[in-house]
Design an enzyme around this catalytic site. Structure first.
Site, PDB file in Angstrom:
ATOM      1  CE  LYS A 240     -13.460 -31.321  30.608  1.00 47.74           C
ATOM      2  NZ  LYS A 240     -13.864 -29.986  30.243  1.00 47.74           N
TER       3      LYS A 240
ATOM      4  NE  ARG B  94     -10.561 -29.834  24.108  1.00 42.76           N
ATOM      5  CZ  ARG B  94      -9.917 -30.535  25.037  1.00 42.76           C
ATOM      6  NH1 ARG B  94     -10.584 -31.208  25.958  1.00 42.76           N
ATOM      7  NH2 ARG B  94      -8.594 -30.557  25.040  1.00 42.76           N
TER       8      ARG B  94
HETATM    9  C1  9MG Z   1      -8.614 -27.693  26.720  1.00 39.17           C
HETATM   10  N1  9MG Z   1      -9.889 -28.081  27.273  1.00 39.17           N
HETATM   11  C2  9MG Z   1     -10.103 -28.993  28.264  1.00 39.17           C
HETATM   12  N2  9MG Z   1     -11.406 -29.083  28.531  1.00 39.17           N
HETATM   13  C3  9MG Z   1     -12.032 -28.213  27.710  1.00 39.17           C
HETATM   14  C4  9MG Z   1     -13.369 -27.827  27.525  1.00 39.17           C
HETATM   15  O1  9MG Z   1     -14.351 -28.342  28.260  1.00 39.17           O
HETATM   16  N3  9MG Z   1     -13.642 -26.905  26.580  1.00 39.17           N
HETATM   17  C5  9MG Z   1     -12.643 -26.350  25.836  1.00 39.17           C
HETATM   18  N4  9MG Z   1     -12.989 -25.418  24.912  1.00 39.17           N
HETATM   19  N5  9MG Z   1     -11.351 -26.670  25.974  1.00 39.17           N
HETATM   20  C6  9MG Z   1     -11.068 -27.578  26.904  1.00 39.17           C
END
Ligand code: 9MG
Length: 277
Positions: A221, A256
């Site tokens: 990110k 994720r």
């Molecule tokens: C789709 N998406 C992109 N970043 C995310 C994040 O931090 N959490 C979740 N649940 N989905 C995300």
């Protein structure tokens, strides 16, 4: 805490890995690498081999500034991919969408979880999630992706995000979603400054007080780029793994991530330390 996904039980005795599959041409960190179905499937197979526990399939970018796409376009991107994954694997598939119709089509095609960055606030989304009766990740977001990074404001970011997630849990349970089907996520980078994100990460363990599995996305990110001298997305691997490890240490249930192998190795070591006498 237990979560049932595609006949598998996630007991959270270790953190689980959600591998990201962006089937988008404009995704911020993989540059739409997986827009073609064949390369998307190849990537899914690789993530499974590397230890992914869930595959999160998304057709609409949620990166800051992203534009909405049509329903048809979103369906055309994600449904064939979900159907094909189901032909060769029973890995739980999560559908990353805000759209009620996409949720329905995806679950009928084989997805077993909804990942909604809008926390089921979209038109018909809550009713659809009740009907589909699959686990749902409720994420916090201030604003919407096209404008959310313009001027995020909080007095107490941890308290406000926690309160929001508790309110969404209450709304979902009242509407008929089983409490054991809810997952929460503070939404790193979604309407938050770098300082807001850092504060949320520092206090991540407090989100476990809400009694739901915690999901976190920090992989590649922009806050990492901002803290590393504007490192581009493809140079954020080590920092992404470091943050995933910190999050796992604070009992985050699902990470994720883009880089499954590197994260899996780090989480294995983190778990070994946690379990040491
Ligand atoms: C789709 N998406 C992109 N970043 C995310 C994040 O931090 N959490 C979740 N649940 N989905 C995300």
């Amino acid at each position: 805490m237990k979560l049932s996904l595609n006949d598998q039980t996630f007991d959270f005795s270790r953190p689980y890995i959600m591998g990201i599959l962006n089937v988008t041409p404009d995704s911020f960190s993989d540059g739409g690498l997986f827009i073609k179905k064949d390369s998307a499937i190849k990537h899914v197979k690789q993530m499974i081999k590397e230890g992914a526990d869930i595959i999160d399939v998304g057709g609409e970018s949620t990166r800051p500034g992203a534009q909405r796409i049509s329903l048809d376009e979103e369906l055309q991107r994600v449904i064939p991919v979900i159907k094909t994954i189901r032909e060769f694997s029973d890995i739980p598939i999560s559908i990353d969408t805000k759209n009620a119709c996409v949720m329905s089509e995806a679950v009928h095609a084989g997805a077993s979880m909804i990942n909604d960055v809008n926390a089921l606030r979209g038109e018909g989304a809550l009713a659809m999630a009740v009907e589909l009766a699959v686990p749902v990740c409720l994420m916090h977001m201030q604003g919407q992706p096209d404008t959310m990074q313009k001027a995020p404001q909080y007095e107490d970011v941890v308290k406000e995000v926690k309160t929001y997630l508790q309110e969404r849990i209450n709304v979902c349970v009242k509407a008929g979603i089983k409490t054991s089907n809810l997952i929460i996520d503070p939404g790193i980078g979604f309407g938050k400054s770098v300082q807001h994100n850092l504060c949320l990460l520092k206090h991540l363990a407090e989100f476990n007080e809400l009694g739901k599995p915690l999901l976190l996305g920090v992989s590649r990110k922009s806050m990492i780029g901002a803290l590393l001298n504007n490192a581009p997305a493809d140079e954020r691997l080590y920092a992404s793994v470091a943050l995933a490890t910190l999050a796992a240490w604070m009992d985050t249930g699902i990470l994720r991530v883009h880089d499954v192998k590197a994260t899996n190795d780090a989480l294995t070591l983190c778990q070994a330390v946690k379990e040491a006498k």
